[in-house]
Design an enzyme around this catalytic site. Structure first.
Site, mmCIF file in Angstrom:
data_model
loop_
_atom_site.group_PDB
_atom_site.id
_atom_site.type_symbol
_atom_site.label_atom_id
_atom_site.label_comp_id
_atom_site.label_asym_id
_atom_site.label_seq_id
_atom_site.Cartn_x
_atom_site.Cartn_y
_atom_site.Cartn_z
ATOM 1 N N GLU A 114 0.832 -1.277 -0.207
ATOM 2 C CA GLU A 114 -0.375 0.279 0.334
ATOM 3 C C GLU A 114 1.134 1.176 -0.151
ATOM 4 O O GLU A 114 1.519 1.542 0.086
ATOM 5 C CB GLU A 114 -1.138 -0.381 1.356
ATOM 6 N N LYS A 116 1.949 4.378 1.402
ATOM 7 C CA LYS A 116 1.715 5.478 2.966
ATOM 8 C C LYS A 116 1.680 6.792 2.693
ATOM 9 O O LYS A 116 2.674 7.420 1.977
ATOM 10 C CB LYS A 116 3.690 4.634 3.284
ATOM 11 N N ASP A 118 1.465 10.673 3.257
ATOM 12 C CA ASP A 118 1.263 11.330 4.170
ATOM 13 C C ASP A 118 0.605 12.635 4.797
ATOM 14 O O ASP A 118 0.226 12.942 3.952
ATOM 15 C CB ASP A 118 2.568 11.938 3.374
ATOM 16 N N TYR A 225 -7.489 2.141 5.446
ATOM 17 C CA TYR A 225 -5.931 1.308 4.849
ATOM 18 C C TYR A 225 -6.227 -0.299 6.093
ATOM 19 O O TYR A 225 -5.087 -0.991 6.205
ATOM 20 C CB TYR A 225 -4.654 1.629 4.795
ATOM 21 N N LYS A 314 10.394 3.263 3.965
ATOM 22 C CA LYS A 314 10.851 4.879 4.057
ATOM 23 C C LYS A 314 11.327 5.283 2.106
ATOM 24 O O LYS A 314 12.557 4.670 2.336
ATOM 25 C CB LYS A 314 10.872 6.016 4.796
ATOM 26 N N CYS A 408 27.396 45.446 2.483
ATOM 27 C CA CYS A 408 25.662 45.536 2.657
ATOM 28 C C CYS A 408 25.232 46.075 1.877
ATOM 29 O O CYS A 408 25.078 47.365 1.567
ATOM 30 C CB CYS A 408 25.233 45.777 4.159
ATOM 31 N N CYS A 411 22.822 48.811 3.123
ATOM 32 C CA CYS A 411 22.600 50.166 3.713
ATOM 33 C C CYS A 411 24.184 50.474 3.326
ATOM 34 O O CYS A 411 24.584 51.427 3.583
ATOM 35 C CB CYS A 411 22.963 49.872 5.207
ATOM 36 N N CYS A 426 26.922 42.688 8.945
ATOM 37 C CA CYS A 426 26.944 44.492 8.357
ATOM 38 C C CYS A 426 27.850 45.161 9.452
ATOM 39 O O CYS A 426 26.836 44.980 10.697
ATOM 40 C CB CYS A 426 25.626 44.439 7.970
ATOM 41 N N CYS A 432 21.209 50.623 9.086
ATOM 42 C CA CYS A 432 20.847 49.359 7.596
ATOM 43 C C CYS A 432 19.164 48.938 8.304
ATOM 44 O O CYS A 432 19.130 48.466 8.900
ATOM 45 C CB CYS A 432 21.835 48.145 8.271
HETATM 46 S S1 IVH Z 1 -1.130 0.418 8.741
HETATM 47 C C1 IVH Z 1 -0.565 -1.993 12.350
HETATM 48 N N1 IVH Z 1 -1.381 1.124 6.447
HETATM 49 O O1 IVH Z 1 1.815 5.043 9.812
HETATM 50 C C2 IVH Z 1 -0.747 -0.961 11.082
HETATM 51 N N2 IVH Z 1 -0.207 3.166 8.077
HETATM 52 O O2 IVH Z 1 3.736 4.553 11.198
HETATM 53 C C3 IVH Z 1 -1.192 0.399 11.819
HETATM 54 N N3 IVH Z 1 -0.062 5.532 7.406
HETATM 55 O O3 IVH Z 1 -0.028 5.748 12.413
HETATM 56 C C4 IVH Z 1 -1.109 0.908 10.107
HETATM 57 N N4 IVH Z 1 -0.874 4.950 5.168
HETATM 58 O O4 IVH Z 1 -0.397 7.094 9.466
HETATM 59 C C5 IVH Z 1 -0.910 1.900 7.738
HETATM 60 N N5 IVH Z 1 -1.215 1.653 4.141
HETATM 61 C C6 IVH Z 1 -1.169 2.696 5.070
HETATM 62 C C7 IVH Z 1 -0.667 3.811 5.709
HETATM 63 C C8 IVH Z 1 -0.580 3.785 7.117
HETATM 64 C C9 IVH Z 1 0.092 5.677 6.333
HETATM 65 C C10 IVH Z 1 0.265 5.710 8.927
HETATM 66 C C11 IVH Z 1 -0.346 6.007 9.992
HETATM 67 C C12 IVH Z 1 -0.055 5.541 10.200
HETATM 68 C C13 IVH Z 1 1.760 5.304 10.180
HETATM 69 C C14 IVH Z 1 2.734 4.259 10.864
#
Ligand code: IVH
Length: 680
Positions: A114, A116, A118, A225, A314, A408, A411, A426, A432
């Protein structure tokens, strides 16, 4: 056994991480990049693994997220919202997979990959298909009640389709689509307002509005999710099946999620996420990989903080290239000259970047940046953008090494680089315009003289119209001049003048903060104010006298002494006095004499005083507080539980005062409690 250094470092890491957590989760305004944060967490985990005795229940490694803020009512989650472990490389991802396979005794039967997202993690609860509760994650155990706010978000269904169970709790991420973010900032620009910094913070801020209609206006979205607490729901074999079912009930499920077999397919998904990082209408900061079979999830279980069956890969900080059009400088309130890059606009890490600080000339030369270069720009998470390096192949012919200007640009006074310092300065002082602008803004700011209405906009108008030449000029502003400023009427002028009048009477500590003496912030200013009582006394102090003060080290005293020594500063003080600004606190002078010559020691817990206020009460009256009982001690002030000091005092015949005696001493002097100074 952990040595003192490891113990100290662990305590420091705990404190730093707790602060970062608070900034991230509560203030939604982090100050470090994720990678930096993760490195600190890893360091603490490593220390705690090596020395288990250093593990504390309040350690950030033992918790998810951090404390909640108290604007919204707290809500206890029925099931804890866990966090995820991070992998910052493919190797780390592979070792997670290997560990999981070891625990299960075989490779997991499929993974769910999935994006992640933000954004902001939330929990939504539906009862018989009706949305009854929305909560933020908070610390994972207790979140905040944002029900009214989530109900205002169109993308979150208020009712589910047929087949909804009695209780259905789901977790997901609220985010602001990039298109909505761009539109919001376009409107901000039209209104002449400051742009929002990035979609994540804007989404978090939008959800936490007190007025839910404001949340509703922000075009927020959500991807669900994860299944949370359910009652009366079908039993699923796989996470992917549960997600599909949630989609059928009407909840937004991310179509970019994909069920795959084998770690190679997982890595291909990660690579694709990286390659198409910008093709989506939402920001991602990684990929989440989960074992898909729910029985395998149950078998793998959890660590204290996170599931073993899932991992967050990440993404590295995003990098883009753009053209370095120019290298310009800012001049701050102390005269520090900071070069910065003027860049062709580039969208990186979720924001459009047009400039980036280059810190100082040394840094610039280390990186060998030249005007006209194509440069790599990086922005990690919410952190300020950085020019990483030039691409030398694309350097235009004749591009020259940049040097700090000799004068500067604001000034025309010389810019100097003092021996051993990184920052050039400066020398224009208040001549200034840039220094003066920054100084005035600081002087009037909330932590200093607190003059409401005197922000950058007003400061700029005052300077542009020649109404002010130095900070003392604030106090001699006339209504006539102000009324000529564009957009100013009688009401705004009167409000500003009233605020300025009020500021003439601020406590000395605030004035000291406002004066912007290097290393003199709020606390040091208070110490100085308490000790000296007046600016006049401070101006007369010698460096030795300054250094003798508790809480003032050699560096601070040197900086204060330097400030005192400068003619310009003395002139400013004179002008402030002439403009009617109060330069002394009334009380310490009245009190000063009563305990002069007296030296006391304080031990144990007092009811009505903290150690600091007790100490301050003695110092305010001219007395001295020391740490150990000696022949020179006039009295021991003993609260509850005073131990060895009490014994020492008694054996040496030093008088012991209880809290009531102490109050009498403060109110009526030494004779009232029958003690005398050693010199008497
Ligand atoms: S699963 C037990 N799936 O990432 C599993 N988290 O550090 C719990 N997040 O607090 C999280 N996309 O805010 C999961 N597809 C995704 C996600 C996701 C973003 C965030 C979420 C969570 C943090 C995990």
């Amino acid at each position: 056994m952990a040595g003192p250094e490891a113990t100290r470092r662990a305590a420091e890491l705990r404190a730093v991480l707790t602060d970062h957590n608070y900034r991230y989760h509560v203030l939604a305004a982090p100050i470090v990049a994720d990678a930096e944060y993760d490195a600190l967490v890893r360091e603490l985990i490593a220390l705690e693994e090596k020395y288990p005795e250093l593990v504390r229940p309040d350690s950030p490694t033992q918790q998810v997220g951090s404390r909640t803020s108290d604007v919204f009512a707290p809500i206890r989650h029925v099931e804890r919202l866990m966090s995820l472990d991070n992998a910052d490389s493919l190797e780390a991802l592979e070792s997670w997979q290997a560990r999981l396979a070891r625990v299960l005794g075989r490779e997991p039967d499929g993974y769910m990959c999935e994006m992640k997202i933000d954004g902001l993690a939330v929990s939504l609860t539906y009862q018989s298909g009706v949305l009854v509760q929305g909560a933020t994650r908070g610390d994972g155990t207790v979140g905040e009640d944002i029900t009214a706010n989530v109900r205002a978000i169109d993308q979150i269904p208020r009712a589910l389709g047929p087949g909804a169970p009695v209780v259905l709790e789901v977790r997901g991420e609220i985010y602001m689509p990039l298109s909505a973010f761009a539109e919001l900032n376009r409107r901000q620009a039209e209104l002449g307002e400051k742009p929002y910094v990035n979609p994540r913070n804007t989404a978090a801020g939008s959800v936490r509005q007190k007025d839910p209609t404001k949340t509703g206006e922000r075009q927020l979205s959500i991807w669900i999710y994860q299944l949370g607490h359910v009652e009366g729901a079908p039993v699923f074999a796989r996470h992917s099946e549960a997600m599909q079912w949630l989609g059928e009930l009407g909840l937004p499920i991310n179509p970019d999620s994909k069920r795959v077999d084998g770690i190679d397919a997982v890595e291909a998904y990660v690579q694709d996420a990286l390659d198409r990082r910008h093709d989506r209408d939402y920001e991602i900061d990684g990929v989440v990989v989960k074992a898909d079979v729910l029985a395998e999830q149950a078998a793998a279980g959890f660590t204290a903080k996170s599931p073993r069956w899932a991992i967050a890969y990440k993404l590295p900080p995003e990098e883009k290239t753009t053209i370095l059009r120019d290298i310009l400088v800012n001049v701050g309130r102390t005269g520090a000259v900071t070069p910065y890059a003027a860049l062709d606009p580039v969208f990186v890490g979720g924001v459009t970047v047009t400039s980036a600080t280059l810190h100082n000339e040394g840094e610039l030369q280390r990186k060998d940046l030249r005007i006209g270069d194509t440069v790599v720009v990086r922005r990690a998470g919410d952190v300020i953008p950085e020019v990483v390096a030039p691409i030398l192949d694309r350097r235009p012919p004749g591009a020259e090494v940049w040097h700090m200007p000799a004068r500067c640009p604001f000034c025309d006074y010389p810019i100097v680089l003092a021996e051993g310092e990184a920052k050039a300065r400066c020398t224009g002082g208040f001549a200034c315009p840039s220094q003066l602008r920054e100084y005035l803004f600081h002087f009037a700011s909330r932590g200093a003289m607190d003059i409401e209405g005197l922000g950058y906009k007003t400061v700029d108008a005052l300077l542009a119209n020649g109404l002010i030449e130095d900070p003392a000029g604030i106090f001699t502003l006339e209504p006539d001049g102000l009324l000529e400023l564009e957009g100013w009427g009688e009401v705004s002028v009167n409000n500003l003048l009233a605020a300025i009048e009020g500021a003439k009477d601020r406590p000395l500590a605030r004035l000291l903060t406002a004066l912007g003496i290097r290393m003199v912030g709020g606390t040091v200013a208070q110490t100085l104010a308490r000790h000296f009582g007046s600016l006049e006394a401070i101006l007369a102090a010698t460096p030795e006298q300054l250094e003798e003060i508790d809480g003032i080290g050699p560096e601070i005293s040197r900086s204060v002494a330097e400030w005192i020594g400068e003619e310009d500063n003395r002139r400013l003080v004179d002008r402030l006095a002439a403009a009617g600004v109060r330069l002394a606190d009334a009380e310490p002078e009245e009190r000063a004499a009563t305990l002069a010559g007296l030296s006391v020691v304080i031990t144990g817990t007092l009811q009505d005083f903290s150690r600091d206020t007790a100490k301050a009460a003695v110092v305010d009256r001219g007395g001295k507080v020391t740490g150990a009982v000696s022949g020179k001690t006039s009295a021991l002030i003993a609260g509850e539980g005073g131990g060895s000091k009490l014994a020492t005092a008694e054996s040496r015949g030093v008088p012991v005062l209880n809290e009531d005696d102490f109050k009498l001493l403060l109110a009526a002097g030494p004779e009232a409690v029958g003690i005398s100074t050693p010199s008497d």
